[in-house]
Design a protein around this motif. Structure first.
Motif, short mmCIF file in Angstrom:
data_model
loop_
_atom_site.label_atom_id
_atom_site.label_comp_id
_atom_site.label_asym_id
_atom_site.label_seq_id
_atom_site.Cartn_x
_atom_site.Cartn_y
_atom_site.Cartn_z
N SER A 19 0.83 -1.21 0.00
CA SER A 19 0.00 0.00 0.00
C SER A 19 0.86 1.25 0.00
CB SER A 19 -0.94 0.01 1.21
OG SER A 19 -1.91 -1.01 1.11
N ARG A 20 1.94 1.23 0.78
CA ARG A 20 2.80 2.41 0.84
C ARG A 20 3.54 2.61 -0.49
NH1 ARG A 20 3.18 0.58 6.19
NH2 ARG A 20 5.22 -0.42 6.03
N LEU A 21 3.90 1.53 -1.12
CA LEU A 21 4.54 1.65 -2.43
C LEU A 21 3.55 2.19 -3.46
CD1 LEU A 21 7.28 1.18 -3.66
CD2 LEU A 21 6.62 -1.17 -4.19
N ARG A 29 3.10 11.21 -9.24
CA ARG A 29 2.32 11.84 -10.31
C ARG A 29 1.71 13.17 -9.90
NH1 ARG A 29 1.02 8.29 -14.58
NH2 ARG A 29 2.51 6.58 -14.54
N GLY A 30 1.87 13.57 -8.62
CA GLY A 30 1.32 14.84 -8.19
C GLY A 30 0.81 14.78 -6.76
N ASP A 31 0.48 15.94 -6.19
CA ASP A 31 0.04 16.04 -4.80
C ASP A 31 -1.40 15.55 -4.67
OD1 ASP A 31 2.43 17.31 -4.86
OD2 ASP A 31 1.74 19.20 -4.01
N LEU A 32 -1.68 14.87 -3.53
CA LEU A 32 -3.02 14.32 -3.30
C LEU A 32 -3.41 14.49 -1.84
CD1 LEU A 32 -2.55 10.98 -5.29
CD2 LEU A 32 -3.97 12.92 -6.01
N THR A 33 -4.72 14.54 -1.58
CA THR A 33 -5.23 14.60 -0.23
C THR A 33 -5.48 13.18 0.29
OG1 THR A 33 -7.55 14.64 -0.90
CG2 THR A 33 -6.40 16.77 -0.77
N VAL A 34 -5.75 13.08 1.60
CA VAL A 34 -6.12 11.78 2.17
C VAL A 34 -7.38 11.26 1.51
CG1 VAL A 34 -6.83 10.58 4.28
CG2 VAL A 34 -5.04 12.31 4.39
N SER A 35 -8.33 12.14 1.26
CA SER A 35 -9.58 11.72 0.60
C SER A 35 -9.31 11.18 -0.80
CB SER A 35 -10.56 12.90 0.53
OG SER A 35 -10.93 13.31 1.82
N ASP A 36 -8.40 11.85 -1.54
CA ASP A 36 -8.04 11.36 -2.86
C ASP A 36 -7.47 9.95 -2.77
OD1 ASP A 36 -8.74 13.78 -4.07
OD2 ASP A 36 -6.71 14.59 -3.92
N LEU A 37 -6.54 9.76 -1.84
CA LEU A 37 -5.86 8.47 -1.71
C LEU A 37 -6.83 7.39 -1.23
CD1 LEU A 37 -2.53 9.77 -0.19
CD2 LEU A 37 -2.78 8.65 -2.40
N THR A 38 -7.74 7.75 -0.33
CA THR A 38 -8.75 6.80 0.14
C THR A 38 -9.61 6.32 -1.02
OG1 THR A 38 -8.79 7.81 2.34
CG2 THR A 38 -10.70 6.49 1.71
N GLU A 39 -10.03 7.27 -1.86
CA GLU A 39 -10.86 6.93 -3.02
C GLU A 39 -10.10 6.05 -4.01
OE1 GLU A 39 -13.08 9.28 -6.72
OE2 GLU A 39 -12.55 10.36 -4.87
N ILE A 40 -8.85 6.36 -4.25
CA ILE A 40 -8.07 5.62 -5.24
C ILE A 40 -7.70 4.23 -4.74
CG2 ILE A 40 -5.86 5.57 -6.48
CD1 ILE A 40 -6.00 8.68 -6.45
N LEU A 41 -7.25 4.14 -3.50
CA LEU A 41 -6.77 2.86 -2.96
C LEU A 41 -7.91 1.94 -2.53
CD1 LEU A 41 -3.81 4.18 -0.78
CD2 LEU A 41 -3.65 3.11 -3.02
N GLY A 42 -9.10 2.52 -2.26
CA GLY A 42 -10.21 1.71 -1.78
C GLY A 42 -10.00 1.23 -0.36
N SER A 44 -9.76 2.37 4.03
CA SER A 44 -10.34 3.30 5.00
C SER A 44 -9.39 4.47 5.25
CB SER A 44 -10.61 2.58 6.33
OG SER A 44 -9.39 2.22 6.95
N GLN A 45 -9.95 5.60 5.68
CA GLN A 45 -9.12 6.77 5.94
C GLN A 45 -8.12 6.52 7.06
OE1 GLN A 45 -11.06 10.55 5.73
NE2 GLN A 45 -9.71 11.47 7.26
N PRO A 46 -8.50 5.85 8.18
CA PRO A 46 -7.48 5.59 9.22
C PRO A 46 -6.31 4.77 8.70
CG PRO A 46 -9.68 5.30 10.12
CD PRO A 46 -9.84 5.47 8.65
N ARG A 47 -6.59 3.80 7.85
CA ARG A 47 -5.52 2.97 7.33
C ARG A 47 -4.60 3.77 6.42
NH1 ARG A 47 -6.16 -2.72 3.90
NH2 ARG A 47 -3.92 -3.22 3.83
N VAL A 48 -5.19 4.57 5.54
CA VAL A 48 -4.38 5.41 4.66
C VAL A 48 -3.55 6.40 5.47
CG1 VAL A 48 -4.47 7.18 2.86
CG2 VAL A 48 -5.92 5.16 2.68
N SER A 49 -4.17 6.99 6.50
CA SER A 49 -3.45 7.94 7.35
C SER A 49 -2.27 7.28 8.05
CB SER A 49 -4.40 8.55 8.38
OG SER A 49 -5.42 9.31 7.75
N ARG A 50 -2.44 6.04 8.46
CA ARG A 50 -1.35 5.30 9.10
C ARG A 50 -0.18 5.11 8.13
NH1 ARG A 50 1.93 3.87 13.17
NH2 ARG A 50 2.63 1.71 13.02
N HIS A 51 -0.48 4.74 6.91
CA HIS A 51 0.59 4.58 5.91
C HIS A 51 1.29 5.92 5.66
CE1 HIS A 51 -0.29 0.47 5.07
NE2 HIS A 51 -1.46 0.69 4.50
N LEU A 52 0.52 6.98 5.57
CA LEU A 52 1.11 8.30 5.33
C LEU A 52 2.01 8.72 6.49
CD1 LEU A 52 -2.02 10.09 3.82
CD2 LEU A 52 0.09 9.54 2.60
#
Length: 335
Positions: A19-21, A29-42, A44-52
Motif C-alpha cells: 500500500s505504501r509503495l 504523479r502529483g500532490d493528493l489529499t487523504v480523501s483522494d488516496l482513500t478513493e483511489i486505494l479503496g 479506510s481513511q485511518p488505514r491510509v493515514s497510518r501509511h502516510l
C-alpha cells in the motif's frame, strides 16, 4: 550524499509495503489529499493515514495544509525524491493493481479539471477584458523563455502562480517546481492545468507571497507574473523573493509599465498602476539584486486604454562557488 546504514534500513522498511509503495507511485504523479488516496486505494481513511504517517516519519513524503485540506507530496529533499522515483519507475505499467490505481487517479484529476473549468467560466469575462488591453500572453512567454535560456536548472518557484502557466512553460528546464497562491480556486485551476499537461515535477501550494511556505536560499529561478500590482507593499514581496534565491539565482518579474487606467483600481482590485524601471531597480538594489535586463512590450492598436507590459530580470549578487565535495551553501560575496 552519504546515508547511515540504520537510516537506509528504516527508509527501505517504510517503502517495503504494497500500500505504501502504491501511495509513493501515486504521489510521484502529483500532490493528493487523504480523501483522494482513500478513493483511489479503496481503503479506510485511518488505514491510509497510518501509511502516510510512516512515510512522513521516513522522510519520503511531505505534508502541507491548504485551508481545511491536507495535501501530501513527495519529499522536497532531492535525495529522497530521487530514491522514490527510482523505486516506483520499475512498477509503473507492470502491475495490474497499480494500473487500476492510475485509472482512479485519472478520474480524480478529471474532477479537478471540471472544478477548474467552472471557476474559469465564472471569471473569464473579467480576465479577457484585461488581456484585450495588452500584448498577447504568448509574446511575453516567448521572451521569458529566451531570457531564461535553455540550460537546465535545479528548482523554480512561481509566486502568485495563478493558472500555473509559468510552471508549465518552464517545466522542461527545472527538476523541481513549486507554485504559491493564496486562492484555493486558482490552485484548483493550476493543478488541473499541470495534470492536463502531464507535468509531475511541479506542485502548487496555498501560501502568502509575503511569507511563502518554502525554504530559503533554495531556488535558481523565482518568478512573479502579473502579481505586484495587486500588492500594497511590492518592495516587501521582492525582498522576500530575493531571500528564496540561491547564490546567483534569478528573479523575473512581469507587470505593467506606469499607466493611468483608474478603472483597474476601482473594478479589478489593482493597488498599483504600473511600475517604472527606476522603481524596480531601487527595490532590486534594496533586496540585494542586480537589475540585469528590462524589456518592454507595447500594446497593439491605437486605443487610449492600453497597457504596456514590462519584464525585469534581477540576479542575486552572491557568487555561486561550485564545490563537488559537499552540498553546503556558499558564503555571501564580500565587497
Amino acid at each position: 550524499m552519504h546515508v547511515a546504514l540504520d537510516t537506509m534500513v528504516d527508509t527501505l522498511k517504510a517503502a517495503a509495503e504494497s500500500s505504501r509503495l502504491r501511495i509513493l507511485a501515486l504521489l510521484s504523479r502529483g500532490d493528493l489529499t487523504v480523501s483522494d488516496l482513500t478513493e483511489i486505494l479503496g481503503q479506510s481513511q485511518p488505514r491510509v493515514s497510518r501509511h502516510l504517517k510512516l512515510l512522513l516519519e521516513a522522510g519520503l513524503i511531505g505534508r502541507y495544509q491548504e485551508g481545511s485540506w491536507a495535501f501530501f507530496r513527495l519529499s522536497d529533499t532531492d535525495a529522497a525524491r530521487d530514491f522514490v522515483l527510482r523505486l516506483v519507475s520499475g512498477i509503473r505499467g507492470a502491475d495490474p493493481q497499480v494500473e487500476r490505481d492510475l485509472e482512479r487517479l485519472a478520474a480524480v484529476k478529471r474532477k479537478r479539471q471540471d472544478r477548474a473549468a467552472e471557476y474559469f467560466s465564472e471569471n473569464a469575462a473579467s480576465w479577457d477584458h484585461i488581456r484585450s488591453l495588452h500584448v498577447p500572453d504568448r509574446a511575453v512567454e516567448a521572451a521569458l523563455l529566451k531570457l531564461v535560456g535553455k540550460r537546465p536548472f535545479q528548482s523554480m518557484l512561481d509566486l502568485g502562480t495563478g493558472t500555473g502557466r509559468l510552471l508549465e512553460i518552464f517545466s522542461p528546464l527545472y527538476r523541481r517546481g513549486v507554485g504559491i497562491d493564496m486562492s484555493r480556486e486558482m490552485l484548483t485551476v493550476a493543478r488541473a492545468n499541470l495534470d492536463k499537461a502531464g507535468i509531475a515535477n511541479a506542485q502548487v501550494r496555498q501560501g502568502d507571497i509575503f511569507a511563502p511556505p518554502v525554504e530559503r536560499d533554495a531556488f535558481d529561478l523565482v518568478t512573479i507574473h502579473q502579481v505586484l500590482h495587486y500588492l500594497d507593499d511590492p518592495a516587501r514581496a521582492i525582498r522576500e523573493a530575493a531571500r528564496l534565491l540561491r547564490p546567483a539565482g534569478r528573479l523575473v518579474i512581469v507587470d505593467f509599465a506606469p499607466h493611468a487606467l483608474e478603472f483597474l483600481r476601482d473594478q479589478h482590485a489593482h493597488m498599483r498602476l504600473g511600475f517604472s524601471d527606476r522603481q524596480i531597480a531601487e527595490w532590486f538594489a534594496e533586496a540585494g539584486l542586480a537589475l540585469e535586463d528590462s524589456q518592454e512590450f507595447e500594446p497593439r492598436g491605437q486605443a487610449e486604454a492600453r497597457l504596456t507590459v514590462k519584464l525585469w530580470l534581477g540576479r542575486d549578487r552572491r557568487m555561486l562557488i561550485a564545490d563537488p565535495s559537499n552540498d553546503t551553501l556558499p558564503a555571501r560575496e564580500t565587497a
